[in-house]
Structures are given as C-alpha cells and as structure tokens.
Design a protein around this motif. Structure first.
Motif, mmCIF file in Angstrom:
data_model
loop_
_atom_site.group_PDB
_atom_site.id
_atom_site.type_symbol
_atom_site.label_atom_id
_atom_site.label_comp_id
_atom_site.label_asym_id
_atom_site.label_seq_id
_atom_site.Cartn_x
_atom_site.Cartn_y
_atom_site.Cartn_z
ATOM 1 N N THR A 179 55.111 39.550 28.441
ATOM 2 C CA THR A 179 53.804 39.678 27.803
ATOM 3 C C THR A 179 52.687 39.417 28.811
ATOM 4 O O THR A 179 51.682 40.128 28.835
ATOM 5 N N PHE A 180 52.878 38.413 29.650
ATOM 6 C CA PHE A 180 51.890 38.088 30.677
ATOM 7 C C PHE A 180 51.714 39.260 31.639
ATOM 8 O O PHE A 180 50.593 39.649 31.968
ATOM 9 N N LEU A 181 52.830 39.841 32.086
ATOM 10 C CA LEU A 181 52.758 40.969 33.019
ATOM 11 C C LEU A 181 52.104 42.185 32.374
ATOM 12 O O LEU A 181 51.289 42.869 33.006
ATOM 13 N N ALA A 182 52.430 42.452 31.120
ATOM 14 C CA ALA A 182 51.823 43.581 30.422
ATOM 15 C C ALA A 182 50.319 43.358 30.243
ATOM 16 O O ALA A 182 49.525 44.289 30.429
ATOM 17 N N ARG A 183 49.933 42.121 29.901
ATOM 18 C CA ARG A 183 48.512 41.829 29.731
ATOM 19 C C ARG A 183 47.759 42.012 31.038
ATOM 20 O O ARG A 183 46.681 42.592 31.080
ATOM 21 N N ARG A 184 48.331 41.516 32.140
ATOM 22 C CA ARG A 184 47.695 41.682 33.451
ATOM 23 C C ARG A 184 47.545 43.156 33.804
ATOM 24 O O ARG A 184 46.527 43.574 34.340
ATOM 25 N N ALA A 185 48.565 43.951 33.529
ATOM 26 C CA ALA A 185 48.499 45.383 33.834
ATOM 27 C C ALA A 185 47.392 46.059 33.033
ATOM 28 O O ALA A 185 46.632 46.877 33.574
ATOM 29 N N VAL A 186 47.264 45.714 31.756
ATOM 30 C CA VAL A 186 46.213 46.301 30.920
ATOM 31 C C VAL A 186 44.841 45.859 31.414
ATOM 32 O O VAL A 186 43.909 46.666 31.512
ATOM 33 N N GLU A 187 44.692 44.576 31.756
ATOM 34 C CA GLU A 187 43.405 44.087 32.262
ATOM 35 C C GLU A 187 43.037 44.796 33.560
ATOM 36 O O GLU A 187 41.892 45.214 33.747
ATOM 37 N N ARG A 188 43.992 44.943 34.453
ATOM 38 C CA ARG A 188 43.734 45.612 35.733
ATOM 39 C C ARG A 188 43.380 47.077 35.492
ATOM 40 O O ARG A 188 42.504 47.631 36.155
ATOM 41 N N LEU A 189 44.056 47.711 34.541
ATOM 42 C CA LEU A 189 43.772 49.106 34.210
ATOM 43 C C LEU A 189 42.354 49.251 33.662
ATOM 44 O O LEU A 189 41.626 50.172 34.047
ATOM 45 N N LEU A 190 41.960 48.347 32.752
ATOM 46 C CA LEU A 190 40.611 48.421 32.186
ATOM 47 C C LEU A 190 39.537 48.164 33.247
ATOM 48 O O LEU A 190 38.516 48.838 33.274
ATOM 49 N N LEU A 191 39.769 47.199 34.110
ATOM 50 C CA LEU A 191 38.801 46.930 35.175
ATOM 51 C C LEU A 191 38.843 48.018 36.244
ATOM 52 O O LEU A 191 37.840 48.305 36.886
ATOM 53 N N GLY A 192 40.006 48.632 36.434
ATOM 54 C CA GLY A 192 40.156 49.663 37.459
ATOM 55 C C GLY A 192 39.371 50.916 37.163
ATOM 56 O O GLY A 192 39.117 51.713 38.069
ATOM 57 N N LYS A 193 38.981 51.122 35.907
ATOM 58 C CA LYS A 193 38.166 52.296 35.584
ATOM 59 C C LYS A 193 36.745 52.157 36.120
ATOM 60 O O LYS A 193 36.076 53.144 36.349
ATOM 61 N N THR A 194 36.290 50.926 36.299
ATOM 62 C CA THR A 194 34.925 50.696 36.753
ATOM 63 C C THR A 194 34.878 50.209 38.203
ATOM 64 O O THR A 194 33.970 50.560 38.937
ATOM 65 N N TYR A 195 35.878 49.424 38.595
ATOM 66 C CA TYR A 195 35.869 48.804 39.911
ATOM 67 C C TYR A 195 37.053 49.279 40.751
ATOM 68 O O TYR A 195 38.038 49.784 40.224
ATOM 69 N N ALA A 196 36.933 49.059 42.045
ATOM 70 C CA ALA A 196 38.035 49.381 42.947
ATOM 71 C C ALA A 196 39.210 48.447 42.620
ATOM 72 O O ALA A 196 39.000 47.317 42.166
ATOM 73 N N PRO A 197 40.455 48.893 42.837
ATOM 74 C CA PRO A 197 41.614 48.047 42.504
ATOM 75 C C PRO A 197 41.578 46.676 43.179
ATOM 76 O O PRO A 197 41.953 45.676 42.574
ATOM 77 N N ARG A 198 41.097 46.624 44.399
ATOM 78 C CA ARG A 198 41.033 45.339 45.116
ATOM 79 C C ARG A 198 40.057 44.387 44.429
ATOM 80 O O ARG A 198 40.340 43.199 44.259
ATOM 81 N N LYS A 199 38.884 44.920 44.034
ATOM 82 C CA LYS A 199 37.895 44.075 43.369
ATOM 83 C C LYS A 199 38.394 43.671 41.979
ATOM 84 O O LYS A 199 38.174 42.531 41.547
ATOM 85 N N ALA A 200 39.070 44.568 41.273
ATOM 86 C CA ALA A 200 39.617 44.241 39.953
ATOM 87 C C ALA A 200 40.622 43.098 40.069
ATOM 88 O O ALA A 200 40.617 42.167 39.267
#
Length: 160
Positions: free
Chosen positions: A71-92
């Motif tokens: 669940t933790f890994l899935a949540r992190r992936a979703v958070e990174r995906l949502l932030l990745g739409k606006t920010y660079a992957p490194r900044k996310a």
C-alpha cells in the motif's frame, strides 16, 4: 395452447406459485439441516492459517507487513505520478522526501477518519471540497503560496 394439456399447465402454474412464495418469503423460512452444515468425510477440519510459519501470529504479522508495504509503495507511485504531471521527476521525488513527519501523520489520521465511517468520509470530503473552492477563489495567491511551500519541501528533500 402450448401443448401442456390441462394437467401440464396446472402443474406449471402450481410450481410457479410455489417459487413465487419462496422468493417472497426470503431466506428466513429456509430450513437447513445439520447434515448440510457438516463437512464431507475426509475433509481437513483444522482451523490452521495457511502460511509460511506454523505460528498463526507470525503469519498474520507477515500478511500485515506485506499489505502495508505494498500500500505504501502504491501510494508513493500515485503521488509521484500526480506530481510528475506538473514537475520534473527529480523535483517530484524531492518534494515527497521533504514532507515532515507531523505532516505525514496528520494526512494519515485524516485518511483513517474518512475510511472508518460514513460521517467521517462526509466530513473529510466536504472539508476537501471547501478547501479546493477556497483555493480556486484565491487562485493566484494560492498557486504562489503552494509553489513556495513545495519549493521549500523540495529543498529540504534534496538536503537529506
């Protein structure tokens, strides 16, 4: 008419009436015999939990850890995906690392409140709607404030 004859049609009508009564009466009137509830001969009737350990407590702990970590890994992936739409992957990634422990704990408590009961879900959901509407009414200020906060979080995450 349908080739059932007088008796055949009457039997169909009687069966249909019996089935209709059975459906209307519901499961309250269903009679179950004790023999129907017993397991078949030769069936394993032990109440052991299947798992890698013979100790059920250890198996439960293993299952709990596996579920929480996935669940933790899935949540992190979703958070990174949502932030990745606006920010660079490194900044996310840096933004996610820069979250404080109290902030993470508060978000967890809010999520638990929403999941435990319908009134909790309504309260949390309506609070999120109000916050979103408030942010939209002050879009420029909210965007600048949110961007500053995320930049601060990203800076803290890069330091770690």
């Amino acid at each position: 008419m349908f080739g059932f004859g007088k008796k055949g049609g009457k039997q169909l009508t009687e069966r249909a009436s019996e089935r209709r009564r059975a459906v209307r009466s519901g499961p309250r009137h269903v009679k179950v015999r004790a023999a129907d509830l017993e397991p078949p001969e030769g069936a394993d009737t032990s109440l052991e939990l299947a798992g890698p350990s013979p100790n059920p407590h250890t198996n439960l702990a293993i299952a709990d850890i596996a579920l929480r970590s996935s669940t933790f890994l899935a949540r992190r992936a979703v958070e990174r995906l949502l932030l990745g739409k606006t920010y660079a992957p490194r900044k996310a990634r840096a933004i996610l690392k820069g979250r404080s422990l109290p902030q993470s704990m508060i978000h967890g408590m809010i999520a638990r409140t929403a999941m435990r009961s319908v009134p909790g879900a309504v309260l949390v959901g309506s609070g999120l709607v109000v916050k979103t509407l408030y942010d939209r009414s002050r879009a420029r200020r909210a965007a600048a404030k949110g961007e500053a906060r995320l930049s601060r979080m990203a800076a803290e995450g890069e330091e770690d």
